[in-house]
Design an enzyme around this catalytic site. Sequence first.
Site, short mmCIF file in Angstrom:
data_model
loop_
_atom_site.label_atom_id
_atom_site.label_comp_id
_atom_site.label_asym_id
_atom_site.label_seq_id
_atom_site.Cartn_x
_atom_site.Cartn_y
_atom_site.Cartn_z
N CYS A 85 0.82 -1.21 0.00
CA CYS A 85 0.00 0.00 0.00
C CYS A 85 0.87 1.27 0.00
O CYS A 85 1.58 1.51 -0.95
CB CYS A 85 -1.01 -0.04 1.14
N HIS A 194 -3.85 -4.97 -0.13
CA HIS A 194 -3.38 -5.48 1.16
C HIS A 194 -3.44 -7.00 1.18
O HIS A 194 -4.50 -7.57 1.45
CB HIS A 194 -4.25 -4.93 2.29
N GLU A 196 -2.40 -8.95 3.39
CA GLU A 196 -2.68 -9.41 4.75
C GLU A 196 -4.18 -9.35 5.08
O GLU A 196 -4.62 -9.85 6.10
CB GLU A 196 -1.85 -8.62 5.77
#
Lengths: 216, 259
Positions: A85, A194, A196
Amino acid sequence: MTQTTVAVIDYGMGNLHSVGKAIEKVAPDAKLVITNDHDIILNATHVLLPGVGAMRDCMGEMIKFNVDKIVHAVIKKGTPFLGICVGMQALLNRSEENNGIECLNVFDGDVVHFKAGIDDNGLPLKIPHMGWNQVKQTSKHPLWENIKDNTRFYYVHSYHAQLKDSQFQMGQTQYSESFCAAIGKDNVFATQFHPEKSHDAGLQLLKNFVNWNGKV
Amino acid sequence: MALAKRIIPCLDVDNGRVVKGVQFLDIKDAGDPVEVAKRYNEQGADEITFLDITATHEGRDTMEDTVRKMAAQVFIPLTVGGGIRELDDIQRMLRAGADKVGINSAAVKRPEFVKEAAERFGKQCIVVAIDAKQIAFADKDGENKWDIFTHGGRKDTGIDAVQWAIKMESYGAGEILLTSMDQDGVKKGFDIALVRAVSDAVNIPVIASGGVGNLQHLVDGVIEGHADAVLAASIFHFGEYSIKEAKLAMQDAGIEMRI
Protein backbone atom coordinates in the site's frame (compact mmCIF):
# COMPACT_ATOMS: atom_id res chain seq x y z
CA MET A 1 20.86 -22.94 6.08
CA THR A 2 20.00 -19.81 7.98
CA GLN A 3 16.62 -19.45 9.60
CA THR A 4 14.12 -17.28 7.78
CA THR A 5 13.78 -13.97 9.56
CA VAL A 6 11.06 -11.62 8.39
CA ALA A 7 11.53 -8.01 9.48
CA VAL A 8 8.46 -5.79 9.34
CA ILE A 9 9.69 -2.20 9.35
CA ASP A 10 8.00 -0.31 12.16
CA TYR A 11 8.06 3.44 11.68
CA GLY A 12 5.12 4.24 13.88
CA MET A 13 2.45 4.14 11.17
CA GLY A 14 -0.28 1.69 10.48
CA ASN A 15 -1.54 -1.57 11.68
CA LEU A 16 1.54 -3.75 11.82
CA HIS A 17 -0.32 -6.33 13.82
CA SER A 18 -2.28 -7.56 10.78
CA VAL A 19 0.82 -8.03 8.66
CA GLY A 20 2.64 -9.73 11.52
CA LYS A 21 -0.23 -12.11 12.23
CA ALA A 22 -0.50 -13.02 8.56
CA ILE A 23 3.23 -13.79 8.37
CA GLU A 24 2.98 -15.93 11.50
CA LYS A 25 0.10 -17.80 9.90
CA VAL A 26 1.89 -18.60 6.61
CA ALA A 27 5.37 -19.12 8.07
CA PRO A 28 5.02 -20.50 11.60
CA ASP A 29 8.70 -21.53 11.65
CA ALA A 30 10.06 -18.17 10.57
CA LYS A 31 11.24 -15.58 13.06
CA LEU A 32 9.13 -12.45 12.91
CA VAL A 33 10.47 -9.10 14.08
CA ILE A 34 8.60 -5.83 14.02
CA THR A 35 11.29 -3.21 14.39
CA ASN A 36 13.07 -0.09 13.20
CA ASP A 37 16.49 -1.32 14.32
CA HIS A 38 18.89 -0.98 11.38
CA ASP A 39 21.07 -3.98 12.19
CA ILE A 40 18.15 -6.32 12.69
CA ILE A 41 16.54 -5.23 9.44
CA LEU A 42 19.82 -5.49 7.51
CA ASN A 43 20.37 -9.00 8.81
CA ALA A 44 16.84 -10.24 8.09
CA THR A 45 16.32 -12.68 5.23
CA HIS A 46 13.08 -10.92 4.18
CA VAL A 47 11.98 -7.33 4.70
CA LEU A 48 8.48 -5.96 4.57
CA LEU A 49 7.51 -2.28 4.39
CA PRO A 50 3.86 -1.75 5.29
CA GLY A 51 2.07 1.57 5.41
CA VAL A 52 -1.32 3.14 5.78
CA GLY A 53 -2.53 6.69 6.14
CA ALA A 54 -1.33 9.87 4.56
CA MET A 55 1.91 9.96 2.55
CA ARG A 56 3.20 13.07 4.29
CA ASP A 57 3.02 11.37 7.69
CA CYS A 58 4.46 8.11 6.39
CA MET A 59 7.45 9.71 4.66
CA GLY A 60 7.91 12.03 7.62
CA GLU A 61 8.11 9.11 10.04
CA MET A 62 10.34 7.13 7.68
CA ILE A 63 12.85 9.95 7.54
CA LYS A 64 12.64 10.42 11.31
CA PHE A 65 13.59 6.78 11.84
CA ASN A 66 16.08 6.74 8.92
CA VAL A 67 13.92 4.14 7.25
CA ASP A 68 14.75 5.70 3.87
CA LYS A 69 18.41 4.77 4.29
CA ILE A 70 17.61 1.29 5.52
CA VAL A 71 15.28 0.58 2.61
CA HIS A 72 18.00 1.52 0.13
CA ALA A 73 20.59 -0.57 1.96
CA VAL A 74 18.37 -3.65 2.15
CA ILE A 75 17.36 -3.41 -1.51
CA LYS A 76 20.99 -2.97 -2.57
CA LYS A 77 21.97 -6.01 -0.56
CA GLY A 78 19.52 -8.15 -2.55
CA THR A 79 17.23 -9.07 0.35
CA PRO A 80 13.72 -10.06 -0.82
CA PHE A 81 11.66 -6.92 -0.15
CA LEU A 82 7.88 -6.44 -0.13
CA GLY A 83 6.12 -3.06 0.03
CA ILE A 84 2.41 -2.86 0.81
CA CYS A 85 0.00 0.00 0.00
CA VAL A 86 1.69 3.23 1.10
CA GLY A 87 4.80 1.04 1.48
CA MET A 88 4.58 0.56 -2.29
CA GLN A 89 3.81 4.19 -3.08
CA ALA A 90 6.83 5.27 -1.02
CA LEU A 91 9.09 3.46 -3.52
CA LEU A 92 8.26 5.87 -6.36
CA ASN A 93 9.88 9.28 -7.01
CA ARG A 94 7.13 11.53 -5.78
CA SER A 95 3.53 11.56 -4.57
CA GLU A 96 1.08 14.34 -5.34
CA GLU A 97 -0.67 13.67 -2.00
CA ASN A 98 -0.41 16.48 0.60
CA ASN A 99 0.66 18.98 -2.09
CA GLY A 100 3.62 16.90 -3.19
CA ILE A 101 5.94 14.63 -1.20
CA GLU A 102 9.36 13.39 -2.28
CA CYS A 103 9.66 9.60 -2.01
CA LEU A 104 12.39 6.96 -2.14
CA ASN A 105 13.22 6.73 -5.88
CA VAL A 106 13.38 2.94 -6.11
CA PHE A 107 11.03 3.03 -9.13
CA ASP A 108 10.72 5.90 -11.60
CA GLY A 109 7.26 7.39 -11.62
CA ASP A 110 4.75 9.35 -9.58
CA VAL A 111 1.90 8.60 -7.20
CA VAL A 112 -1.25 10.32 -8.44
CA HIS A 113 -4.88 10.73 -7.35
CA PHE A 114 -7.57 8.68 -9.09
CA LYS A 115 -9.22 10.35 -12.07
CA ALA A 116 -12.93 11.05 -11.64
CA GLY A 117 -15.17 8.29 -12.96
CA ILE A 118 -18.83 7.37 -13.23
CA ASP A 119 -20.46 4.31 -11.67
CA ASP A 120 -23.35 2.14 -12.95
CA ASN A 121 -25.89 4.61 -11.53
CA GLY A 122 -24.35 7.55 -13.37
CA LEU A 123 -22.93 8.92 -10.12
CA PRO A 124 -19.30 9.82 -9.39
CA LEU A 125 -17.18 6.80 -8.51
CA LYS A 126 -16.44 6.71 -4.80
CA ILE A 127 -12.99 7.57 -3.55
CA PRO A 128 -11.27 5.87 -1.71
CA HIS A 129 -11.25 2.81 -3.95
CA MET A 130 -12.27 0.50 -1.14
CA GLY A 131 -13.02 -3.20 -1.35
CA TRP A 132 -12.23 -6.28 -3.41
CA ASN A 133 -11.08 -5.80 -6.98
CA GLN A 134 -9.52 -8.07 -9.58
CA VAL A 135 -5.82 -8.13 -10.28
CA LYS A 136 -4.64 -9.01 -13.75
CA GLN A 137 -1.15 -10.49 -13.58
CA THR A 138 0.63 -8.54 -16.31
CA SER A 139 3.96 -10.25 -15.79
CA LYS A 140 5.04 -13.64 -14.51
CA HIS A 141 6.55 -13.46 -11.04
CA PRO A 142 7.35 -15.96 -8.24
CA LEU A 143 4.98 -14.04 -5.95
CA TRP A 144 2.02 -14.87 -8.21
CA GLU A 145 2.60 -18.59 -7.83
CA ASN A 146 -0.58 -20.59 -7.09
CA ILE A 147 -2.70 -17.46 -7.43
CA LYS A 148 -5.17 -17.44 -10.32
CA ASP A 149 -5.12 -14.56 -12.76
CA ASN A 150 -7.85 -11.97 -12.03
CA THR A 151 -8.20 -13.00 -8.39
CA ARG A 152 -9.74 -10.31 -6.17
CA PHE A 153 -7.63 -8.59 -3.51
CA TYR A 154 -8.61 -6.04 -0.87
CA TYR A 155 -7.84 -2.40 -1.56
CA VAL A 156 -8.22 0.87 0.29
CA HIS A 157 -6.53 3.90 -1.26
CA SER A 158 -7.14 7.16 -3.11
CA TYR A 159 -3.78 7.46 -4.85
CA HIS A 160 -1.96 5.04 -7.12
CA ALA A 161 1.46 4.60 -8.71
CA GLN A 162 2.13 5.61 -12.29
CA LEU A 163 5.34 3.99 -13.51
CA LYS A 164 7.53 5.64 -16.15
CA ASP A 165 8.56 2.22 -17.45
CA SER A 166 5.72 -0.31 -17.70
CA GLN A 167 8.12 -3.27 -17.74
CA PHE A 168 8.13 -3.06 -13.94
CA GLN A 169 4.37 -3.42 -13.70
CA MET A 170 3.48 -6.89 -12.36
CA GLY A 171 -0.27 -6.49 -11.97
CA GLN A 172 -3.05 -4.20 -13.07
CA THR A 173 -6.51 -3.30 -11.75
CA GLN A 174 -9.36 -1.34 -13.28
CA TYR A 175 -11.28 1.37 -11.43
CA SER A 176 -11.87 4.86 -12.84
CA GLU A 177 -8.72 4.10 -14.81
CA SER A 178 -6.40 1.16 -15.11
CA PHE A 179 -3.67 1.36 -12.47
CA CYS A 180 -0.65 -0.51 -11.07
CA ALA A 181 -1.79 -3.21 -8.67
CA ALA A 182 1.75 -4.50 -8.20
CA ILE A 183 5.26 -3.54 -9.26
CA GLY A 184 8.51 -5.47 -9.23
CA LYS A 185 12.19 -5.16 -10.05
CA ASP A 186 14.93 -7.62 -9.09
CA ASN A 187 14.52 -8.41 -5.37
CA VAL A 188 11.73 -5.85 -4.83
CA PHE A 189 8.00 -6.52 -5.12
CA ALA A 190 5.23 -4.21 -3.97
CA THR A 191 1.45 -4.28 -3.97
CA GLN A 192 -1.12 -1.50 -3.80
CA PHE A 193 -3.62 -3.98 -2.32
CA HIS A 194 -3.38 -5.48 1.16
CA PRO A 195 -2.37 -9.16 0.96
CA GLU A 196 -2.68 -9.41 4.75
CA LYS A 197 -6.41 -8.59 4.39
CA SER A 198 -7.07 -10.55 1.21
CA HIS A 199 -8.06 -13.92 2.66
CA ASP A 200 -6.57 -17.06 1.03
CA ALA A 201 -5.11 -15.34 -2.04
CA GLY A 202 -3.39 -12.74 0.12
CA LEU A 203 -1.96 -15.37 2.44
CA GLN A 204 -0.69 -17.29 -0.58
CA LEU A 205 1.14 -14.19 -1.81
CA LEU A 206 2.74 -13.69 1.61
CA LYS A 207 3.71 -17.35 1.68
CA ASN A 208 5.30 -16.96 -1.76
CA PHE A 209 7.19 -13.94 -0.45
CA VAL A 210 8.59 -15.76 2.58
CA ASN A 211 9.70 -18.61 0.27
CA TRP A 212 11.20 -16.25 -2.30
CA ASN A 213 14.95 -15.97 -2.75
CA GLY A 214 14.71 -12.55 -4.38
CA LYS A 215 15.49 -13.83 -7.88
CA VAL A 216 13.16 -13.50 -10.84
CA MET B 1 -13.74 -6.23 -14.19
CA ALA B 2 -14.92 -3.92 -11.46
CA LEU B 3 -14.88 -3.31 -7.78
CA ALA B 4 -17.14 -5.79 -5.99
CA LYS B 5 -19.96 -4.77 -3.66
CA ARG B 6 -19.38 -6.08 -0.17
CA ILE B 7 -21.33 -8.20 2.30
CA ILE B 8 -20.45 -7.47 5.90
CA PRO B 9 -21.83 -9.65 8.68
CA CYS B 10 -22.13 -7.66 11.88
CA LEU B 11 -21.53 -9.09 15.34
CA ASP B 12 -23.04 -7.22 18.27
CA VAL B 13 -20.80 -8.27 21.13
CA ASP B 14 -21.76 -8.02 24.80
CA ASN B 15 -19.34 -9.29 27.44
CA GLY B 16 -17.59 -11.57 24.99
CA ARG B 17 -20.72 -13.09 23.40
CA VAL B 18 -22.47 -12.36 20.13
CA VAL B 19 -26.00 -11.12 20.77
CA LYS B 20 -28.72 -9.78 18.58
CA GLY B 21 -31.52 -7.55 19.71
CA VAL B 22 -34.64 -6.32 17.98
CA GLN B 23 -34.70 -2.53 17.78
CA PHE B 24 -31.86 -2.41 20.31
CA LEU B 25 -33.79 -4.43 22.91
CA ASP B 26 -34.68 -8.11 23.49
CA ILE B 27 -31.22 -9.70 23.36
CA LYS B 28 -30.64 -13.23 21.98
CA ASP B 29 -27.35 -15.19 22.34
CA ALA B 30 -25.67 -16.09 19.02
CA GLY B 31 -22.35 -17.58 20.11
CA ASP B 32 -18.64 -16.99 20.58
CA PRO B 33 -17.47 -14.05 18.44
CA VAL B 34 -14.23 -15.64 17.27
CA GLU B 35 -16.03 -18.82 16.20
CA VAL B 36 -18.76 -16.85 14.48
CA ALA B 37 -16.18 -14.67 12.69
CA LYS B 38 -14.26 -17.74 11.53
CA ARG B 39 -17.44 -19.25 10.12
CA TYR B 40 -18.24 -16.10 8.16
CA ASN B 41 -14.67 -15.87 6.94
CA GLU B 42 -14.90 -19.43 5.59
CA GLN B 43 -18.21 -18.63 3.91
CA GLY B 44 -16.59 -15.73 2.04
CA ALA B 45 -17.56 -12.62 4.03
CA ASP B 46 -15.86 -9.54 2.58
CA GLU B 47 -15.31 -7.88 5.94
CA ILE B 48 -16.48 -8.30 9.51
CA THR B 49 -17.84 -5.66 11.84
CA PHE B 50 -17.82 -6.01 15.63
CA LEU B 51 -20.01 -3.67 17.59
CA ASP B 52 -19.16 -3.56 21.26
CA ILE B 53 -22.41 -3.00 23.05
CA THR B 54 -20.97 -3.53 26.53
CA ALA B 55 -21.08 -0.48 28.70
CA THR B 56 -18.53 -1.57 31.30
CA HIS B 57 -14.73 -1.31 31.46
CA GLU B 58 -14.31 -5.04 32.02
CA GLY B 59 -16.40 -5.64 28.94
CA ARG B 60 -14.13 -3.36 26.98
CA ASP B 61 -11.02 -5.32 27.94
CA THR B 62 -12.81 -8.51 26.88
CA MET B 63 -13.50 -6.86 23.53
CA GLU B 64 -9.85 -6.03 22.99
CA ASP B 65 -8.98 -9.62 23.71
CA THR B 66 -11.67 -10.84 21.31
CA VAL B 67 -10.33 -8.58 18.55
CA ARG B 68 -6.83 -9.85 19.16
CA LYS B 69 -7.93 -13.49 18.93
CA MET B 70 -9.95 -12.87 15.82
CA ALA B 71 -7.17 -10.97 14.06
CA ALA B 72 -4.89 -13.98 14.47
CA GLN B 73 -7.31 -16.22 12.59
CA VAL B 74 -9.31 -14.17 10.15
CA PHE B 75 -7.51 -12.34 7.35
CA ILE B 76 -10.14 -9.99 6.02
CA PRO B 77 -10.81 -6.41 7.15
CA LEU B 78 -12.21 -5.99 10.62
CA THR B 79 -14.09 -2.95 11.87
CA VAL B 80 -14.67 -2.39 15.57
CA GLY B 81 -17.23 0.06 16.86
CA GLY B 82 -18.93 0.92 20.11
CA GLY B 83 -17.43 2.99 22.89
CA ILE B 84 -14.80 4.69 20.71
CA ARG B 85 -14.50 8.08 22.42
CA GLU B 86 -10.84 9.04 22.40
CA LEU B 87 -7.81 8.70 20.15
CA ASP B 88 -6.45 6.25 22.67
CA ASP B 89 -9.47 3.95 22.18
CA ILE B 90 -8.71 3.90 18.46
CA GLN B 91 -5.05 3.19 19.06
CA ARG B 92 -5.92 0.26 21.35
CA MET B 93 -8.28 -1.31 18.84
CA LEU B 94 -5.89 -0.88 15.92
CA ARG B 95 -3.09 -2.37 17.97
CA ALA B 96 -5.31 -5.30 18.90
CA GLY B 97 -5.77 -5.97 15.19
CA ALA B 98 -8.75 -3.95 14.00
CA ASP B 99 -8.37 -2.31 10.58
CA LYS B 100 -11.04 0.32 11.02
CA VAL B 101 -12.99 1.80 13.89
CA GLY B 102 -16.58 2.97 13.94
CA ILE B 103 -17.21 6.31 15.61
CA ASN B 104 -20.77 7.18 16.51
CA SER B 105 -21.89 9.26 19.49
CA ALA B 106 -18.42 10.70 20.11
CA ALA B 107 -18.67 12.33 16.66
CA VAL B 108 -22.07 13.80 17.47
CA LYS B 109 -20.75 15.14 20.76
CA ARG B 110 -17.62 16.63 19.22
CA PRO B 111 -17.29 16.46 15.41
CA GLU B 112 -13.63 17.56 15.55
CA PHE B 113 -12.86 14.15 17.03
CA VAL B 114 -13.37 12.67 13.55
CA LYS B 115 -10.92 15.19 12.08
CA GLU B 116 -8.31 14.41 14.71
CA ALA B 117 -8.78 10.67 14.27
CA ALA B 118 -8.48 10.87 10.49
CA GLU B 119 -5.37 13.02 10.73
CA ARG B 120 -3.70 10.72 13.19
CA PHE B 121 -4.66 7.30 11.83
CA GLY B 122 -5.67 8.01 8.23
CA LYS B 123 -9.12 8.34 6.71
CA GLN B 124 -9.09 4.72 5.59
CA CYS B 125 -9.63 3.50 9.14
CA ILE B 126 -12.31 5.96 10.22
CA VAL B 127 -15.88 4.76 9.74
CA VAL B 128 -18.51 7.17 10.93
CA ALA B 129 -21.58 5.28 12.13
CA ILE B 130 -24.88 7.11 11.77
CA ASP B 131 -28.09 6.02 13.50
CA ALA B 132 -30.96 7.72 11.71
CA LYS B 133 -34.70 7.81 12.22
CA GLN B 134 -37.24 9.23 9.82
CA ILE B 135 -38.98 12.36 11.11
CA ALA B 136 -40.75 13.60 7.97
CA PHE B 137 -42.41 11.65 5.16
CA ALA B 138 -42.68 12.57 1.49
CA ASP B 139 -46.33 11.51 1.22
CA LYS B 140 -47.56 13.58 4.14
CA ASP B 141 -44.87 16.21 4.79
CA GLY B 142 -43.80 16.83 1.21
CA GLU B 143 -40.26 15.51 1.71
CA ASN B 144 -38.39 12.75 3.49
CA LYS B 145 -36.23 13.79 6.39
CA TRP B 146 -34.14 11.81 8.84
CA ASP B 147 -32.48 12.91 12.07
CA ILE B 148 -29.53 11.47 13.93
CA PHE B 149 -30.60 9.75 17.13
CA THR B 150 -28.38 8.79 20.06
CA HIS B 151 -28.87 6.90 23.32
CA GLY B 152 -30.10 3.75 21.60
CA GLY B 153 -32.64 5.66 19.56
CA ARG B 154 -34.22 7.61 22.40
CA LYS B 155 -32.69 11.01 21.83
CA ASP B 156 -33.25 13.14 18.73
CA THR B 157 -30.19 15.35 18.21
CA GLY B 158 -32.04 17.50 15.68
CA ILE B 159 -29.19 16.94 13.20
CA ASP B 160 -30.22 16.09 9.65
CA ALA B 161 -28.73 12.70 8.65
CA VAL B 162 -27.88 13.59 5.04
CA GLN B 163 -26.22 16.89 6.01
CA TRP B 164 -24.36 15.10 8.78
CA ALA B 165 -22.97 12.51 6.36
CA ILE B 166 -21.71 15.29 4.08
CA LYS B 167 -20.10 17.04 7.03
CA MET B 168 -18.47 13.84 8.26
CA GLU B 169 -17.00 13.22 4.79
CA SER B 170 -15.46 16.70 4.87
CA TYR B 171 -14.10 15.98 8.37
CA GLY B 172 -12.23 12.92 7.11
CA ALA B 173 -14.56 9.94 7.41
CA GLY B 174 -13.37 7.19 5.07
CA GLU B 175 -16.70 5.41 5.04
CA ILE B 176 -20.24 5.78 6.41
CA LEU B 177 -22.07 2.99 8.25
CA LEU B 178 -25.69 4.00 7.98
CA THR B 179 -28.27 2.35 10.23
CA SER B 180 -31.98 2.97 10.05
CA MET B 181 -33.32 2.74 13.57
CA ASP B 182 -36.85 2.38 12.25
CA GLN B 183 -35.90 -0.74 10.32
CA ASP B 184 -33.26 -2.25 12.63
CA GLY B 185 -34.13 -5.78 13.68
CA VAL B 186 -37.58 -5.81 12.11
CA LYS B 187 -36.48 -7.66 8.95
CA LYS B 188 -38.56 -5.71 6.46
CA GLY B 189 -35.62 -4.44 4.44
CA PHE B 190 -33.40 -1.36 4.49
CA ASP B 191 -34.86 2.13 4.52
CA ILE B 192 -34.06 2.46 0.82
CA ALA B 193 -34.91 6.17 0.57
CA LEU B 194 -32.48 6.91 3.41
CA VAL B 195 -29.69 4.76 1.99
CA ARG B 196 -30.06 6.34 -1.42
CA ALA B 197 -30.24 9.90 -0.08
CA VAL B 198 -26.99 9.47 1.86
CA SER B 199 -25.18 7.35 -0.72
CA ASP B 200 -25.86 9.85 -3.51
CA ALA B 201 -24.90 12.81 -1.32
CA VAL B 202 -21.37 11.68 -0.42
CA ASN B 203 -18.39 10.48 -2.41
CA ILE B 204 -17.15 7.94 0.14
CA PRO B 205 -18.47 4.36 0.43
CA VAL B 206 -21.75 3.85 2.30
CA ILE B 207 -22.63 0.64 4.15
CA ALA B 208 -26.38 0.10 4.45
CA SER B 209 -27.54 -1.38 7.74
CA GLY B 210 -30.72 -2.20 9.58
CA GLY B 211 -33.65 -4.30 8.52
CA VAL B 212 -32.37 -7.17 6.39
CA GLY B 213 -34.78 -10.12 6.52
CA ASN B 214 -34.11 -11.85 3.21
CA LEU B 215 -31.67 -11.88 0.31
CA GLN B 216 -33.75 -9.60 -1.91
CA HIS B 217 -33.28 -6.91 0.74
CA LEU B 218 -29.51 -7.08 0.20
CA VAL B 219 -29.99 -6.77 -3.56
CA ASP B 220 -32.32 -3.78 -3.06
CA GLY B 221 -29.77 -2.04 -0.83
CA VAL B 222 -27.26 -2.00 -3.69
CA ILE B 223 -29.50 -1.59 -6.74
CA GLU B 224 -32.17 0.70 -5.32
CA GLY B 225 -30.24 2.24 -2.43
CA HIS B 226 -26.89 2.65 -4.28
CA ALA B 227 -25.04 1.26 -1.24
CA ASP B 228 -21.44 0.15 -1.68
CA ALA B 229 -21.75 -2.52 0.97
CA VAL B 230 -24.56 -4.20 2.88
CA LEU B 231 -24.45 -5.18 6.51
CA ALA B 232 -26.64 -7.80 8.16
CA ALA B 233 -26.68 -9.77 11.37
CA SER B 234 -29.58 -12.00 12.26
CA ILE B 235 -30.18 -13.59 8.84
CA PHE B 236 -26.66 -14.99 9.09
CA HIS B 237 -26.39 -15.65 12.84
CA PHE B 238 -29.33 -17.96 13.08
CA GLY B 239 -28.47 -19.92 9.96
CA GLU B 240 -31.32 -18.73 7.74
CA TYR B 241 -28.83 -17.95 4.97
CA SER B 242 -25.11 -18.41 4.48
CA ILE B 243 -22.89 -15.60 3.22
CA LYS B 244 -22.28 -17.65 0.10
CA GLU B 245 -26.02 -17.91 -0.66
CA ALA B 246 -26.34 -14.18 -0.17
CA LYS B 247 -23.45 -13.51 -2.56
CA LEU B 248 -24.86 -15.79 -5.22
CA ALA B 249 -28.26 -14.13 -4.97
CA MET B 250 -26.64 -10.72 -5.42
CA GLN B 251 -24.55 -11.96 -8.33
CA ASP B 252 -27.69 -13.40 -9.97
CA ALA B 253 -29.21 -9.94 -9.70
CA GLY B 254 -26.34 -8.60 -11.80
CA ILE B 255 -24.23 -7.20 -8.95
CA GLU B 256 -20.44 -7.56 -9.14
CA MET B 257 -19.44 -9.81 -6.22
CA ARG B 258 -16.36 -11.62 -4.97
CA ILE B 259 -17.44 -15.26 -5.03
